[in-house]
Motif scaffolding. Structure first.
Motif, PDB file in Angstrom:
ATOM      1  N   VAL A   1       8.696   8.244   3.791  1.00  0.00           N
ATOM      2  CA  VAL A   1       8.704   7.271   2.690  1.00  0.00           C
ATOM      3  C   VAL A   1       9.856   6.296   2.862  1.00  0.00           C
ATOM      4  CG1 VAL A   1       9.172   6.993   0.228  1.00  0.00           C
ATOM      5  CG2 VAL A   1       7.463   8.636   0.973  1.00  0.00           C
ATOM      6  N   ARG A   2      11.021   6.785   3.238  1.00  0.00           N
ATOM      7  CA  ARG A   2      12.168   5.903   3.470  1.00  0.00           C
ATOM      8  C   ARG A   2      11.913   4.955   4.644  1.00  0.00           C
ATOM      9  NH1 ARG A   2      15.133  10.683   2.082  1.00  0.00           N
ATOM     10  NH2 ARG A   2      15.300  11.242   4.291  1.00  0.00           N
ATOM     11  N   ILE A   3      11.319   5.496   5.707  1.00  0.00           N
ATOM     12  CA  ILE A   3      10.983   4.658   6.866  1.00  0.00           C
ATOM     13  C   ILE A   3       9.975   3.586   6.468  1.00  0.00           C
ATOM     14  CG2 ILE A   3       9.914   4.653   9.144  1.00  0.00           C
ATOM     15  CD1 ILE A   3      12.645   5.941   9.154  1.00  0.00           C
ATOM     16  N   PHE A   4       9.006   3.983   5.648  1.00  0.00           N
ATOM     17  CA  PHE A   4       7.946   3.065   5.223  1.00  0.00           C
ATOM     18  C   PHE A   4       8.518   1.869   4.478  1.00  0.00           C
ATOM     19  CE2 PHE A   4       4.930   1.674   1.960  1.00  0.00           C
ATOM     20  CZ  PHE A   4       3.805   1.383   2.712  1.00  0.00           C
ATOM     21  N   TRP A   5       9.372   2.118   3.502  1.00  0.00           N
ATOM     22  CA  TRP A   5       9.894   1.012   2.693  1.00  0.00           C
ATOM     23  C   TRP A   5      10.879   0.160   3.480  1.00  0.00           C
ATOM     24  CZ3 TRP A   5       7.201  -0.784  -0.897  1.00  0.00           C
ATOM     25  CH2 TRP A   5       6.417   0.033  -1.699  1.00  0.00           C
ATOM     26  N   LYS A   6      11.546   0.747   4.419  1.00  0.00           N
ATOM     27  CA  LYS A   6      12.381  -0.051   5.312  1.00  0.00           C
ATOM     28  C   LYS A   6      11.507  -1.013   6.111  1.00  0.00           C
ATOM     29  CE  LYS A   6      15.744   0.333   9.069  1.00  0.00           C
ATOM     30  NZ  LYS A   6      16.495   1.269   9.955  1.00  0.00           N
ATOM     31  N   ARG A   7      10.359  -0.511   6.533  1.00  0.00           N
ATOM     32  CA  ARG A   7       9.396  -1.358   7.282  1.00  0.00           C
ATOM     33  C   ARG A   7       8.853  -2.473   6.404  1.00  0.00           C
ATOM     34  NH1 ARG A   7       6.560   0.391  11.804  1.00  0.00           N
ATOM     35  NH2 ARG A   7       5.769  -1.409  12.932  1.00  0.00           N
ATOM     36  N   VAL A   8       8.555  -2.157   5.150  1.00  0.00           N
ATOM     37  CA  VAL A   8       8.035  -3.162   4.225  1.00  0.00           C
ATOM     38  C   VAL A   8       9.059  -4.272   4.003  1.00  0.00           C
ATOM     39  CG1 VAL A   8       7.377  -3.582   1.817  1.00  0.00           C
ATOM     40  CG2 VAL A   8       6.396  -1.641   3.056  1.00  0.00           C
ATOM     41  N   ARG A   9      10.318  -3.905   3.834  1.00  0.00           N
ATOM     42  CA  ARG A   9      11.358  -4.911   3.594  1.00  0.00           C
ATOM     43  C   ARG A   9      11.522  -5.870   4.765  1.00  0.00           C
ATOM     44  NH1 ARG A   9      13.935  -0.400   1.067  1.00  0.00           N
ATOM     45  NH2 ARG A   9      15.063   0.083   2.996  1.00  0.00           N
ATOM     46  N   GLN A  10      11.100  -5.448   5.939  1.00  0.00           N
ATOM     47  CA  GLN A  10      11.212  -6.298   7.126  1.00  0.00           C
ATOM     48  C   GLN A  10      10.037  -7.261   7.282  1.00  0.00           C
ATOM     49  OE1 GLN A  10      11.467  -3.313  10.171  1.00  0.00           O
ATOM     50  NE2 GLN A  10      13.658  -2.919   9.840  1.00  0.00           N
ATOM     51  N   GLN A  11       9.030  -7.148   6.417  1.00  0.00           N
ATOM     52  CA  GLN A  11       7.793  -7.905   6.600  1.00  0.00           C
ATOM     53  C   GLN A  11       7.875  -9.365   6.169  1.00  0.00           C
ATOM     54  OE1 GLN A  11       4.996  -6.725   8.283  1.00  0.00           O
ATOM     55  NE2 GLN A  11       6.617  -5.233   8.739  1.00  0.00           N
ATOM     56  N   GLY A  12       8.789  -9.705   5.310  1.00  0.00           N
ATOM     57  CA  GLY A  12       8.856 -11.081   4.844  1.00  0.00           C
ATOM     58  C   GLY A  12       8.295 -11.244   3.446  1.00  0.00           C
ATOM     59  N   GLU A  13       8.467 -12.447   2.905  1.00  0.00           N
ATOM     60  CA  GLU A  13       8.122 -12.722   1.513  1.00  0.00           C
ATOM     61  C   GLU A  13       6.626 -12.681   1.248  1.00  0.00           C
ATOM     62  OE1 GLU A  13       9.893 -16.418   0.533  1.00  0.00           O
ATOM     63  OE2 GLU A  13      11.953 -15.685   0.687  1.00  0.00           O
ATOM     64  N   ASP A  14       5.809 -12.904   2.263  1.00  0.00           N
ATOM     65  CA  ASP A  14       4.368 -13.006   2.035  1.00  0.00           C
ATOM     66  C   ASP A  14       3.670 -11.650   2.022  1.00  0.00           C
ATOM     67  OD1 ASP A  14       4.792 -12.488   4.712  1.00  0.00           O
ATOM     68  OD2 ASP A  14       3.013 -13.591   5.359  1.00  0.00           O
ATOM     69  N   PHE A  15       4.400 -10.557   2.268  1.00  0.00           N
ATOM     70  CA  PHE A  15       3.753  -9.250   2.379  1.00  0.00           C
ATOM     71  C   PHE A  15       3.069  -8.846   1.081  1.00  0.00           C
ATOM     72  CE2 PHE A  15       3.850  -4.625   1.858  1.00  0.00           C
ATOM     73  CZ  PHE A  15       3.112  -4.229   2.959  1.00  0.00           C
ATOM     74  N   HIS A  16       3.798  -8.903  -0.031  1.00  0.00           N
ATOM     75  CA  HIS A  16       3.232  -8.459  -1.307  1.00  0.00           C
ATOM     76  C   HIS A  16       2.137  -9.410  -1.787  1.00  0.00           C
ATOM     77  CE1 HIS A  16       6.000  -5.133  -1.793  1.00  0.00           C
ATOM     78  NE2 HIS A  16       7.003  -5.933  -1.467  1.00  0.00           N
ATOM     79  N   ALA A  17       2.258 -10.684  -1.437  1.00  0.00           N
ATOM     80  CA  ALA A  17       1.177 -11.616  -1.759  1.00  0.00           C
ATOM     81  C   ALA A  17      -0.090 -11.247  -0.996  1.00  0.00           C
ATOM     82  CB  ALA A  17       1.608 -13.048  -1.417  1.00  0.00           C
ATOM     83  N   GLU A  18       0.069 -10.814   0.244  1.00  0.00           N
ATOM     84  CA  GLU A  18      -1.089 -10.400   1.035  1.00  0.00           C
ATOM     85  C   GLU A  18      -1.714  -9.125   0.476  1.00  0.00           C
ATOM     86  OE1 GLU A  18      -2.297  -9.338   5.667  1.00  0.00           O
ATOM     87  OE2 GLU A  18      -0.331 -10.199   5.203  1.00  0.00           O
ATOM     88  N   VAL A  19      -0.887  -8.196   0.030  1.00  0.00           N
ATOM     89  CA  VAL A  19      -1.402  -6.969  -0.582  1.00  0.00           C
ATOM     90  C   VAL A  19      -2.204  -7.306  -1.836  1.00  0.00           C
ATOM     91  CG1 VAL A  19      -0.763  -4.809  -1.734  1.00  0.00           C
ATOM     92  CG2 VAL A  19       0.438  -5.510   0.344  1.00  0.00           C
ATOM     93  N   SER A  20      -1.664  -8.177  -2.665  1.00  0.00           N
ATOM     94  CA  SER A  20      -2.355  -8.575  -3.896  1.00  0.00           C
ATOM     95  C   SER A  20      -3.690  -9.244  -3.586  1.00  0.00           C
ATOM     96  CB  SER A  20      -1.462  -9.517  -4.707  1.00  0.00           C
ATOM     97  OG  SER A  20      -2.126  -9.962  -5.865  1.00  0.00           O
ATOM     98  N   TYR A  21      -3.679 -10.125  -2.604  1.00  0.00           N
ATOM     99  CA  TYR A  21      -4.922 -10.797  -2.218  1.00  0.00           C
ATOM    100  C   TYR A  21      -5.940  -9.788  -1.691  1.00  0.00           C
ATOM    101  CZ  TYR A  21      -8.206 -13.660   0.378  1.00  0.00           C
ATOM    102  OH  TYR A  21      -9.350 -14.232   0.845  1.00  0.00           O
ATOM    103  N   PHE A  22      -5.480  -8.851  -0.853  1.00  0.00           N
ATOM    104  CA  PHE A  22      -6.376  -7.851  -0.276  1.00  0.00           C
ATOM    105  C   PHE A  22      -7.053  -7.015  -1.357  1.00  0.00           C
ATOM    106  CE2 PHE A  22      -6.744  -3.376   1.181  1.00  0.00           C
ATOM    107  CZ  PHE A  22      -7.821  -3.541   2.036  1.00  0.00           C
ATOM    108  N   ARG A  23      -6.299  -6.633  -2.384  1.00  0.00           N
ATOM    109  CA  ARG A  23      -6.882  -5.833  -3.464  1.00  0.00           C
ATOM    110  C   ARG A  23      -7.990  -6.600  -4.182  1.00  0.00           C
ATOM    111  NH1 ARG A  23      -1.011  -3.598  -5.435  1.00  0.00           N
ATOM    112  NH2 ARG A  23      -0.998  -1.698  -4.171  1.00  0.00           N
ATOM    113  N   GLN A  24      -7.756  -7.882  -4.424  1.00  0.00           N
ATOM    114  CA  GLN A  24      -8.787  -8.681  -5.085  1.00  0.00           C
ATOM    115  C   GLN A  24     -10.013  -8.851  -4.194  1.00  0.00           C
ATOM    116  OE1 GLN A  24      -7.234 -12.235  -7.261  1.00  0.00           O
ATOM    117  NE2 GLN A  24      -5.246 -11.537  -6.520  1.00  0.00           N
ATOM    118  N   LEU A  25      -9.778  -9.097  -2.918  1.00  0.00           N
ATOM    119  CA  LEU A  25     -10.889  -9.260  -1.981  1.00  0.00           C
ATOM    120  C   LEU A  25     -11.682  -7.972  -1.852  1.00  0.00           C
ATOM    121  CD1 LEU A  25     -12.351 -10.954   0.199  1.00  0.00           C
ATOM    122  CD2 LEU A  25     -10.700 -10.065   1.851  1.00  0.00           C
ATOM    123  N   ARG A  26     -11.002  -6.854  -1.709  1.00  0.00           N
ATOM    124  CA  ARG A  26     -11.685  -5.568  -1.567  1.00  0.00           C
ATOM    125  C   ARG A  26     -12.534  -5.250  -2.786  1.00  0.00           C
ATOM    126  NH1 ARG A  26     -12.358  -0.553  -2.530  1.00  0.00           N
ATOM    127  NH2 ARG A  26     -11.183  -0.703  -4.461  1.00  0.00           N
TER     128      ARG A  26
END
Length: 427
Positions: free
Chosen positions: A327-352
């Motif tokens: 879990v710690r490794i995962f969130w460290k990876r997420v923080r490295q993704q950039g500002e658009d990561f959570h926007a992409e997750v939100s878009y993916f949920r709506q598309l799915r």
């Protein structure tokens, strides 16, 4: 008339009051009518992540009937190459018990099916290579010598050397974990009531979790690999036997670091969509490749007490170490993704969600016309189209898909009379 005169005289008499009232009303008008329009315009210029998608009714249904999905044209592939690097096709997914791995397996199976990739398939079961050992010569189906395996996503114990023996050197290793207590509860109910596993079947119907955790030696199998409920995630990850009998983190941590160095990503079930977006970015897949319909879930209300989680941590300490580490490794990876990561997750949920609604409708027998779901190209994916045939693939569970893959790779294993049998619809 006299009332108007009085009102007018009072207005002249209280000129300042009328001035403040007019300013107040003007402010309300600006806030409620003008500001929202300008704010909307700013949103449209600054935040263009949500694109329109539509459902097209097709007059000529034959144009879209193809086993290879002719909707995915050369122009679509050319568009996709502009978005992404070359997609990774050699994948080993460690299918960990009761962690949401069935849904991930179905995603990977669909990806490989469309590209005619070779899967490592069990010799005697649809989705289980082995519960207590890694890949061997005897527990998988073998392909011709001039071919190579591309993907592994069936249940088996992880062993790097065994995996590398059958998979290409550039294979990317992916795993998944879940909150240990939730994984344990899900295993108890699933394997007790659905599969009637003997040691779990002996548990009382009421409060089986309580009885198992308070008397583990009475119920748990003596062989660790035979248990579905004691540190099963750690068993699937192939951790050494001696670690299951210690709480010394200094002994456990080196092995967790070793797994981390061998796996490109360990997904987290509680953050499933975030995990899939990370998976997509790592493997350079398109967003259509990670769409899913949840698989292999059970609807039950588990009976558990407040002490159960405490007892379970003592019962499966290694699973908690494994989960907390990744879990710690995962969130460290997420923080490295950039500002658009959570926007992409939100878009993916709506598309799915939109795709799932579309497939639910188009699979109904009352549908009179061929319909196609279309999502325009945007900053997260190239042009996407989904038809009824693709919805059938989305709806298939892992066992159905495993048989479908097996019969294509090994036609001689296909049962007689099933050549024209269509996949079972699960809605």
């Amino acid at each position: 008339m006299s009332f108007i005169n009085i009102f007018y005289l009072k207005g002249r008499r209280f000129k300042k009051c009328w001035t403040w009232l007019l300013l107040f009303l003007s402010a309300i008008f600006i806030i409620h009518f003008i500001s929202p329009l300008s704010y909307t315009n700013r949103c449209q210029t600054k935040q263009s992540i949500i694109r329109d998608w539509s459902i097209i009714t097709v007059d000529n249904e034959n144009e879209f009937q193809s086993n290879n999905f002719s909707l995915i044209s050369d122009s679509f592939l050319a568009s996709r190459r502009q978005f992404m690097k070359e997609e990774i096709r050699h994948v080993a997914f460690l299918k960990v018990h009761k962690t949401g791995s069935s849904t991930v397996t179905s995603i990977i199976q669909r990806f490989g099916w469309e590209r005619r990739l070779n899967f490592i398939l069990p010799a005697s079961s649809p989705n289980l290579i082995s519960q207590n050992e890694s890949i061997t010569t005897n527990n998988i189906l073998h392909i011709d010598k001039d071919e190579t395996f591309d993907i592994l996503c069936s249940h088996v114990i992880y062993d790097k050397k065994a995996f590398q023996k059958y998979l290409p050197k550039d294979t990317v290793f992916i795993g998944i974990v879940r909150d240990p207590f939730d994984q344990f509860v899900s295993s108890v109910y699933y394997y007790k009531y659905r599969w009637n596993v003997p040691y779990l079947a002996r548990l009382p119907i009421r409060y089986p979790i309580k009885y198992l955790l308070e008397n583990p030696s009475q119920y748990e199998p003596k062989i660790l690999q035979s248990s579905f409920t004691k540190s099963r995630m750690s068993v699937d990850f192939g951790l050494p036997q001696e670690l299951f009998h210690t709480t010394d983190k200094n002994k456990i941590l080196p092995y967790l670091r070793k797994i981390h160095s061998e796996f490109k990503l360990v997904m987290i079930k509680e953050y499933f969509d975030e995990s899939l977006i990370l998976l997509r970015r790592i493997l350079n897949w398109n967003m259509i490749d990670i769409l899913y319909i949840i698989k292999n879930t059970s609807k039950y209300v588990p009976l558990r007490g407040y002490r159960d989680r405490y007892l379970h941590k003592q019962h499966s300490f290694l699973d908690y170490c494994l989960y907390n580490f990744f879990v710690r490794i995962f969130w460290k990876r997420v923080r490295q993704q950039g500002e658009d990561f959570h926007a992409e997750v939100s878009y993916f949920r709506q598309l799915r969600s939109a795709v799932e609604d579309f497939c639910s409708e188009v699979m109904k027998k009352s549908a009179l016309h061929a319909q196609v779901f279309e999502a325009k190209e945007n900053e997260f994916h190239s042009y996407i189209v989904i038809n009824k045939e693709y919805c059938i693939l989305l709806s298939m569970d892992e066992v159905e898909f495993s048989n479908k893959l097996k019969w294509r790779q090994f036609p001689h294993l296909r049962p007689i009379g099933n050549q024209n049998k269509r996949p079972r619809k699960r809605w």
